[in-house]
Design a protein around this motif. Structure first.
Motif, PDB file in Angstrom:
ATOM      1  N   ASP A 445       6.012  -7.588  -1.006  1.00 45.93           N
ATOM      2  CA  ASP A 445       4.625  -7.536  -0.527  1.00 45.93           C
ATOM      3  C   ASP A 445       4.011  -6.156  -0.770  1.00 45.93           C
ATOM      4  OD1 ASP A 445       4.739 -10.136   0.272  1.00 45.93           O
ATOM      5  OD2 ASP A 445       4.941  -9.718   2.423  1.00 45.93           O
ATOM      6  N   THR A 446       4.774  -5.112  -0.474  1.00 42.26           N
ATOM      7  CA  THR A 446       4.248  -3.755  -0.650  1.00 42.26           C
ATOM      8  C   THR A 446       4.053  -3.436  -2.123  1.00 42.26           C
ATOM      9  OG1 THR A 446       5.436  -3.078   1.362  1.00 42.26           O
ATOM     10  CG2 THR A 446       4.579  -1.330  -0.066  1.00 42.26           C
ATOM     11  N   LEU A 447       4.979  -3.875  -2.964  1.00 38.65           N
ATOM     12  CA  LEU A 447       4.838  -3.631  -4.402  1.00 38.65           C
ATOM     13  C   LEU A 447       3.580  -4.297  -4.951  1.00 38.65           C
ATOM     14  CD1 LEU A 447       5.845  -2.530  -7.083  1.00 38.65           C
ATOM     15  CD2 LEU A 447       7.269  -4.589  -7.312  1.00 38.65           C
ATOM     16  N   GLU A 448       3.299  -5.501  -4.502  1.00 39.81           N
ATOM     17  CA  GLU A 448       2.086  -6.193  -4.944  1.00 39.81           C
ATOM     18  C   GLU A 448       0.837  -5.403  -4.563  1.00 39.81           C
ATOM     19  OE1 GLU A 448      -0.154 -10.540  -4.348  1.00 39.81           O
ATOM     20  OE2 GLU A 448       1.903 -10.245  -3.630  1.00 39.81           O
ATOM     21  N   LYS A 449       0.825  -4.873  -3.343  1.00 40.65           N
ATOM     22  CA  LYS A 449      -0.305  -4.052  -2.906  1.00 40.65           C
ATOM     23  C   LYS A 449      -0.386  -2.754  -3.708  1.00 40.65           C
ATOM     24  CE  LYS A 449      -0.209  -5.852   1.835  1.00 40.65           C
ATOM     25  NZ  LYS A 449       0.086  -5.546   3.257  1.00 40.65           N
ATOM     26  N   TYR A 450       0.774  -2.184  -3.991  1.00 48.11           N
ATOM     27  CA  TYR A 450       0.822  -0.932  -4.743  1.00 48.11           C
ATOM     28  C   TYR A 450       0.259  -1.134  -6.150  1.00 48.11           C
ATOM     29  CZ  TYR A 450       2.754   3.787  -5.472  1.00 48.11           C
ATOM     30  OH  TYR A 450       2.909   5.131  -5.682  1.00 48.11           O
ATOM     31  N   LEU A 451       0.654  -2.221  -6.793  1.00 47.81           N
ATOM     32  CA  LEU A 451       0.148  -2.522  -8.139  1.00 47.81           C
ATOM     33  C   LEU A 451      -1.374  -2.674  -8.131  1.00 47.81           C
ATOM     34  CD1 LEU A 451       2.896  -5.072  -9.265  1.00 47.81           C
ATOM     35  CD2 LEU A 451       2.516  -2.799 -10.239  1.00 47.81           C
ATOM     36  N   HIS A 452      -1.877  -3.377  -7.126  1.00 41.72           N
ATOM     37  CA  HIS A 452      -3.328  -3.539  -6.987  1.00 41.72           C
ATOM     38  C   HIS A 452      -4.007  -2.185  -6.820  1.00 41.72           C
ATOM     39  CE1 HIS A 452      -6.935  -3.751  -4.401  1.00 41.72           C
ATOM     40  NE2 HIS A 452      -7.249  -4.831  -5.104  1.00 41.72           N
ATOM     41  N   ASP A 453      -3.454  -1.360  -5.953  1.00 40.86           N
ATOM     42  CA  ASP A 453      -4.097  -0.086  -5.627  1.00 40.86           C
ATOM     43  C   ASP A 453      -4.062   0.896  -6.795  1.00 40.86           C
ATOM     44  OD1 ASP A 453      -4.547  -1.183  -3.190  1.00 40.86           O
ATOM     45  OD2 ASP A 453      -3.555   0.371  -2.013  1.00 40.86           O
ATOM     46  N   THR A 454      -3.021   0.837  -7.612  1.00 43.22           N
ATOM     47  CA  THR A 454      -2.989   1.735  -8.767  1.00 43.22           C
ATOM     48  C   THR A 454      -4.076   1.361  -9.777  1.00 43.22           C
ATOM     49  OG1 THR A 454      -1.275   0.380  -9.833  1.00 43.22           O
ATOM     50  CG2 THR A 454      -0.541   2.294  -8.576  1.00 43.22           C
ATOM     51  N   GLN A 455      -4.363   0.070  -9.912  1.00 44.43           N
ATOM     52  CA  GLN A 455      -5.449  -0.344 -10.811  1.00 44.43           C
ATOM     53  C   GLN A 455      -6.795   0.118 -10.279  1.00 44.43           C
ATOM     54  OE1 GLN A 455      -4.919  -4.600 -11.122  1.00 44.43           O
ATOM     55  NE2 GLN A 455      -3.363  -4.417 -12.726  1.00 44.43           N
ATOM     56  N   VAL A 456      -7.012  -0.094  -8.991  1.00 37.04           N
ATOM     57  CA  VAL A 456      -8.255   0.363  -8.362  1.00 37.04           C
ATOM     58  C   VAL A 456      -8.339   1.885  -8.405  1.00 37.04           C
ATOM     59  CG1 VAL A 456      -9.536   0.483  -6.191  1.00 37.04           C
ATOM     60  CG2 VAL A 456      -8.421  -1.658  -6.857  1.00 37.04           C
ATOM     61  N   GLY A 457      -7.234   2.539  -8.070  1.00 40.69           N
ATOM     62  CA  GLY A 457      -7.211   3.994  -8.039  1.00 40.69           C
ATOM     63  C   GLY A 457      -7.464   4.624  -9.394  1.00 40.69           C
ATOM     64  N   SER A 458      -6.963   4.018 -10.452  1.00 39.59           N
ATOM     65  CA  SER A 458      -7.189   4.546 -11.790  1.00 39.59           C
ATOM     66  C   SER A 458      -8.673   4.571 -12.122  1.00 39.59           C
ATOM     67  CB  SER A 458      -6.434   3.697 -12.830  1.00 39.59           C
ATOM     68  OG  SER A 458      -5.041   3.810 -12.673  1.00 39.59           O
TER      69      SER A 458
END
Length: 526
Positions: A445-458
């Motif tokens: 679950d956390t990895l899925e959120k992390y992947l999402h946030d790195t795209q947004v963060g970029s």
């Protein structure tokens, strides 16, 4: 220092403080309005990871023995240095930390990796201002290899020796992080924290100092530094030119004596001025905040109406200026920074997977001690930082086109955001494990959120970099044409709301929105 120059310093100090007082009052009110609107409307975060509280972990970040030059005798003494969780630095006689020798708040400082070069450069610059032949200047003190200079133009400087290239690189990075993240402001109220730097920026802009200005420290220190910069720009060169001729050491002594007088004038004015400003806004808030909360809907309606009028009136000025001065460079800029920023975030994903998959704890708080500390590690996070550093190849050549931005600080802000996301990832994972008691599920679950946030963060960081590069130049171009129009729009604000709506802040936000929208359009085409 003659009486005329002294009076000029006094008058300039008063004028800058008067401007700042006006700007701070407006910025504080605007920040308070913004807080009340956010509290009422609660806009969703673009991120899925939970934000780790700054004081969630209070473990020391880094420590080790270094050799420090003494303040008075200038002897070199071995000391045990500790970088605390809040990025303050303490140093002790021994590793047991029983005898503390001092503390350093590096807010506002910078790290010089070659003190010999930086010292000589400052002397050469000073000699030029004073009209002295460089060949007549005595050779400055020579520092040994692997010496770090923690430099500030108006505060004590520190000279610290490392024993190896590896240790030197590691401590340079640690100190650079402390320079950026050490807490300087005495008042930690979020409204003040938001308002103070905006007021500093707007004061500088009102003085014609567009673009990048890096200040850190307490409110009094930051104000004094800003005023000193203005004195140096406006008065000091003339004052140094009036010094009588003579040997370097005599003229330098006279110059230092003059600077003590200037510092005394500035500090004697800044201290009571800031105490008065702080007291004024503190007394204002208990009556102002309830008033804002009661009028939130009308305030938002008025802001929206003015924003619409402002956009209709100013876009015909801003868009052509953006096209003329920046548009032809945007594709190259974004193309050059997109890959390094994305690679930095992707590397942080790799590290997060490795560390999270390696967690073998029982879910207790103590079992996360090592895991939650990995974003602190220079060696673990440095690959992400190194990938981001590739943006300098794009940014550094742009100084010939765009003025008043710092590649260094922009790059480190991006690197900090990547590290902050790693902190948020560890915090979210730990919290999820505590709640679900299922490590495997929490991991996925956390990895899925992390992947999402790195795209947004970029995307957010790409927009941030572009804005920081081109905004100072764009503002300098459009301000003379836009400011009169913006000022005339103030009449559209009902008298009962004038103190609650900062029309100039709305104008700055419009410029930011235009730059962000343009960047977004280019991103979609790449």
């Amino acid at each position: 220092m003659d009486s005329q120059l002294k009076q000029e310093v006094v008058d300039l100090t008063k004028a800058v403080l008067a401007t700042f007082t006006t700007e701070y009052t407006k910025a504080y009110t605007a920040a308070l309005v913004s807080k009340c609107i956010k509290d009422a409307k609660k806009p969703p975060s673009p991120y899925l990871l939970e934000q780790r509280p700054k004081d969630f972990v209070k473990d020391d970040i880094f420590s080790g023995y270094l050799v420090k030059e003494g303040a008075v005798r200038k002897s070199w003494l071995r000391r045990y240095f500790v970088c605390r969780w809040d990025y303050s630095v303490d140093y002790f006689v021994e590793e047991n930390m029983s005898v503390k020798k001092g503390s350093i708040n590096l807010s506002g400082y910078r790290v010089e990796e070659d003190p010999n070069k930086s010292t000589l450069g400052r002397i050469m610059k000073l000699a030029e201002k004073m009209g002295i032949d460089v060949s007549a200047i005595p050779k400055p003190k020579e520092y040994p290899p692997f010496t770090i200079e923690l430099f500030h133009s108006s505060r004590r400087c520190y000279y610290i020796q490392c024993k190896s290239p590896e240790e030197f690189k590691e401590w340079c990075d640690i100190f650079k992080v402390c320079c950026r993240k050490a807490w300087g402001l005495k008042n930690r109220d979020p409204v003040h924290v938001a308002a103070f730097p905006i007021a500093i920026r707007n004061t500088r802009w009102s003085l014609g100092r567009y673009g990048w200005g890096c200040y850190g420290g307490s409110e009094v220190q930051v104000l004094a530094d800003m005023i000193s910069d203005e004195i140096e720009y406006d008065i000091l060169s003339r004052a140094l030119g009036k010094l009588p001729s003579g040997p370097w050491f005599v003229r330098n002594w006279m110059r230092n004596s003059m600077m003590k007088v200037i510092d005394g004038i500035v500090n004697s004015a800044v201290n009571p001025a800031w105490i008065g400003m702080d007291k004024t806004v503190s007394e204002l808030r208990p009556t102002l905040e309830p008033k804002i909360k009661n009028e939130i809907d009308p305030i938002i309606k008025i802001q929206n109406e003015i924003q619409s009028k402002m956009k209709d009136s100013l876009m015909s000025i801003i868009e052509p200026a953006l096209k003329q001065h920046a548009a032809q460079h945007l594709t190259k800029i974004i193309g050059g920074i997109k890959g390094p920023i994305e690679n930095g975030f992707n590397e942080s994903i790799r590290v997060f997977k490795e560390k999270t998959n390696g967690y073998q704890g029982d879910g207790s708080p103590s079992s996360f001690t090592t895991y939650r500390a990995y974003p602190n590690s220079y060696y673990i996070m440095n690959p992400s930082r190194e990938k981001v550093s590739e943006i300098y190849k794009t940014l550094d050549p742009l100084h010939s086109v765009f003025s008043n931005f710092s590649s260094y600080w922009i790059g480190y802000e991006v690197k900090d955001e990547i590290v902050n996301m790693a902190y948020n990832g560890t915090y979210t994972f730990e919290k999820s494990v505590n709640e679900s008691k299922d490590v495997s599920l929490s991991n996925s679950d956390t990895l899925e959120k992390y992947l999402h946030d790195t795209q947004v963060g970029s995307v957010i960081q790409i927009k941030y970099v572009v804005k920081e590069v081109i905004r100072p130049t764009l503002v300098k171009v459009v301000d003379p044409l836009c400011k009169p129009i913006v000022s005339s729009m103030a009449s559209a604000i009902p008298s009962s709301f004038k103190e609650l709506i900062d029309i100039n802040q709305m104008y700055q936000q419009l410029i930011d929105d235009v730059i962000n929208d343009t960047t977004h359009s280019v991103l979609e085409e790449i």
